[in-house]
Enzyme design. Sequence first.
Site, mmCIF file in Angstrom:
data_model
loop_
_atom_site.group_PDB
_atom_site.id
_atom_site.type_symbol
_atom_site.label_atom_id
_atom_site.label_comp_id
_atom_site.label_asym_id
_atom_site.label_seq_id
_atom_site.Cartn_x
_atom_site.Cartn_y
_atom_site.Cartn_z
ATOM 1 N N HIS A 23 -45.557 20.307 -33.180
ATOM 2 C CA HIS A 23 -44.224 20.234 -33.492
ATOM 3 C C HIS A 23 -43.222 19.238 -32.497
ATOM 4 C CE1 HIS A 23 -45.270 22.877 -36.887
ATOM 5 N NE2 HIS A 23 -45.464 24.008 -35.863
ATOM 6 N N ASN A 82 -22.243 38.342 2.751
ATOM 7 C CA ASN A 82 -23.371 37.833 1.710
ATOM 8 C C ASN A 82 -22.603 38.335 0.462
ATOM 9 O OD1 ASN A 82 -25.509 37.672 0.035
ATOM 10 N ND2 ASN A 82 -26.435 39.602 0.458
ATOM 11 N N GLY A 83 -22.260 37.288 -0.593
ATOM 12 C CA GLY A 83 -21.860 37.462 -1.775
ATOM 13 C C GLY A 83 -20.928 36.516 -2.066
ATOM 14 N N GLU A 99 -45.224 31.774 -17.479
ATOM 15 C CA GLU A 99 -45.285 31.840 -16.209
ATOM 16 C C GLU A 99 -46.105 31.126 -15.298
ATOM 17 O OE1 GLU A 99 -44.841 34.142 -12.872
ATOM 18 O OE2 GLU A 99 -43.361 33.620 -14.451
ATOM 19 N N CYS A 139 -27.717 35.675 0.810
ATOM 20 C CA CYS A 139 -27.736 35.641 2.357
ATOM 21 C C CYS A 139 -28.567 36.524 2.980
ATOM 22 C CB CYS A 139 -26.610 35.335 2.929
ATOM 23 S SG CYS A 139 -25.619 33.908 2.125
ATOM 24 N N LYS A 176 -35.074 34.210 -2.685
ATOM 25 C CA LYS A 176 -35.902 35.152 -3.260
ATOM 26 C C LYS A 176 -34.897 36.003 -4.474
ATOM 27 C CE LYS A 176 -39.238 37.965 -4.009
ATOM 28 N NZ LYS A 176 -40.319 37.399 -4.938
ATOM 29 N N ARG A 201 -34.330 35.202 2.254
ATOM 30 C CA ARG A 201 -33.213 35.342 1.493
ATOM 31 C C ARG A 201 -32.165 33.990 1.275
ATOM 32 N NH1 ARG A 201 -32.067 40.584 0.303
ATOM 33 N NH2 ARG A 201 -29.881 40.183 -0.146
ATOM 34 N N LYS A 217 -44.407 28.882 -12.166
ATOM 35 C CA LYS A 217 -45.131 29.378 -10.854
ATOM 36 C C LYS A 217 -45.405 27.488 -10.216
ATOM 37 C CE LYS A 217 -44.294 32.562 -9.689
ATOM 38 N NZ LYS A 217 -43.531 33.017 -10.866
ATOM 39 N N GLU A 248 -41.781 25.916 -9.432
ATOM 40 C CA GLU A 248 -41.011 26.229 -8.433
ATOM 41 C C GLU A 248 -41.534 25.942 -7.083
ATOM 42 O OE1 GLU A 248 -40.200 30.300 -8.285
ATOM 43 O OE2 GLU A 248 -41.628 31.067 -9.653
ATOM 44 N N TRP A 258 -27.512 30.999 2.575
ATOM 45 C CA TRP A 258 -28.166 30.047 1.192
ATOM 46 C C TRP A 258 -26.686 29.830 0.500
ATOM 47 C CZ3 TRP A 258 -28.448 30.460 -4.310
ATOM 48 C CH2 TRP A 258 -29.179 29.501 -4.888
HETATM 49 C C1 AGP Z 1 -39.848 33.848 -9.755
HETATM 50 O O1 AGP Z 1 -40.848 33.479 -8.958
HETATM 51 C C2 AGP Z 1 -38.659 33.592 -9.241
HETATM 52 N N1 AGP Z 1 -38.587 33.953 -7.790
HETATM 53 C C3 AGP Z 1 -37.243 33.778 -10.310
HETATM 54 O O2 AGP Z 1 -37.539 33.345 -11.188
HETATM 55 C C4 AGP Z 1 -37.282 35.452 -10.133
HETATM 56 O O3 AGP Z 1 -38.119 35.944 -11.094
HETATM 57 C C5 AGP Z 1 -35.747 35.524 -10.713
HETATM 58 O O4 AGP Z 1 -34.948 35.146 -9.897
HETATM 59 C C6 AGP Z 1 -35.648 37.153 -11.052
HETATM 60 O O5 AGP Z 1 -35.704 37.748 -9.777
HETATM 61 P P1 AGP Z 1 -35.577 39.247 -10.024
HETATM 62 O O6 AGP Z 1 -36.989 39.672 -10.519
HETATM 63 O O7 AGP Z 1 -35.497 39.765 -8.358
HETATM 64 O O8 AGP Z 1 -34.488 39.815 -10.639
#
Ligand code: AGP
Length: 613
Positions: free
Chosen positions: A509, A102-103, A486, A2, A608, A27, A490, A493, A76
Amino acid sequence: MCGIVGYVGRKKACGVLIEGLKRLEYRGYDSAGICVQYDGSLAMEKCPGRIVGLEQRIASSQPIHAGRVGIAHTRWATHGEPSERNAHPHTDGSDRIALVHNGIIENYVTIKKYLEDKGHVFKSETDSEVLAHLVGEFYDDGGGPLEAAVQAALAEVSGTYGIAVICADEPGKIVAARKGSPLIIGVGKDEYVIASDASAIIEHTANVVYLSDNEMAVITTEGCRTTTLDNVPVSKEIEQVEWSLEQIAKNGYADFMLKEIFEQPEVVRTSLRGRLDLRDMRVTLGGLANVARQLVSTHKLILTACGTAWHAGLVGEYLFESLARIPTEVEYASEFRYRNPIVEEGTVVMAISQSGETADTLAALREAKEKGALALGIVNAVGSTIARESDSGVYLHAGPEIGVASTKAFTCQLVVETLMALMLGRRRFMSQTEMEGYLRALAQIPDQISTVLEQSDYIREIALRHVERENWLFLGRGYNYPVALEGALKLKEISYIHAEGLPAAEMKHGPIALIHDGMPVVFVAPRCPTYDKIISNIEEVRARKGRVIAVATEGDEHIRRYADDVVYVPACPPPLQPMLTVIPLQLLAYHAAVARGCNVDKPRNLAKSVTVE
Ligand code: AGP
């Protein structure tokens, strides 16, 4: 996960709080709320959904706009579904104390039962409201001051928190505390802005105090007093936030993600600056100076991370093993923290994290320290918990990354890993000639990324040709296998298209069964020792009518015979290729997501920084 903001000062708090929430919305963005002190009581409003909804809700609220001290929150959800009643701030039983959190309070069920037995009635399903009531309980028992009630309450809870608390009976004061979730205090002229990160503060001041775990602050217009949770005074240094407001703004790009993709040439230059020395042909990583001897002699390196950072770790495995000949393992932090890993004497564990706050990665770092490893951090967010708790480390200097989908941080993670591997390789066995070759090539990377970015419109056309397909495959070999992973992440997500990344040879396989007429298959296929092998993999896909999109090395006309679409990247040594080959995949995902009308900066179900496990 959050975002929390607080304000004490001479200005009307509402404007500062709402603007701060907007900057923290990446966030978490499923509900929001605000509470200010007004005329001996509290004025509060909260609502489900985005900050704009809250702004409309408070537009005509005179009390909310009059207060000069207040707290606010963007959520969140973890405990209790996104709704108005679960939105923060939460108040105690008397509605005289309000709190944003937050937590996660892990033992909230027990405390809730205890308080219900004492007659407390709860309005929400959240753990945070339980903390607000507990503070109220101690306040009523002890009669204040607020900070004493907060201390008493926090002594009872287990879990993580960044909190800001106000009380109607103590005008002009905010009490803030942290354990496990970030909290920063902006020190202005006769005013203080408290926030989860600097993006909500720098509009007002660049002077900040970073609260550490188990610390709290009592903030009034007269000053900011910091202590430990058990009231031992702590003197805190005022530090400077590097980032400018302008850096935070979108600079004219449609989305933060696109801005951050196009920032890569510049941020890679910044990440190399002062570290890549072409005059003396050496690498300097000041942050590792105090551990360089241990690093050079280590016989085992463990890289641990989550998501995109884990993919950077996988490239790191190839880099450290081939350039520095250090046996290297890559671990998902969420697995490493619980599987009681074998960490022998002399092992180095490196936590990779953009935000520096990802709960699993932080716990993996703590586990490594517990087991006696040298615990390093590769982190972007300055002053974040992983940066503070690691024995030593390297900052990415990628600047703030706002888009939930990580792009420039990934590329800078590769830059830092490459610099480290070259520094250690040169100290262990690499010849000066080989080193110079890599350093010259590394210095070219920023310009080479620019040439790849010039193909954004062409890559958009490719994306539009396949955007209706719901299943894609991404394949690569060697250094480019993690890049394939990766690329798939991308696309998943931000466009919600299902995609799978694999080592190209693994396709035979099993996954090859997926390939049918028109299925998009992306090959990361620059010139490298296994180039011929990947051409045969491409033929296997074409034989089953898959549509081939290839990322190849400039001048490679051969691959045109096999691929439907080819995106060229400049030639560079294989260890450096991932910094270039990932760019077309970032743009492919971006353009596909935009074409599907997705919100690329705030993709559904994501946040994020994942500060809960
Ligand atoms: C990547 O695009 C995502 N936002 C997510 O996988 C991210 O890489 C992961 O949560 C790790 O975050 P960090 O690098 O802040 O630890």
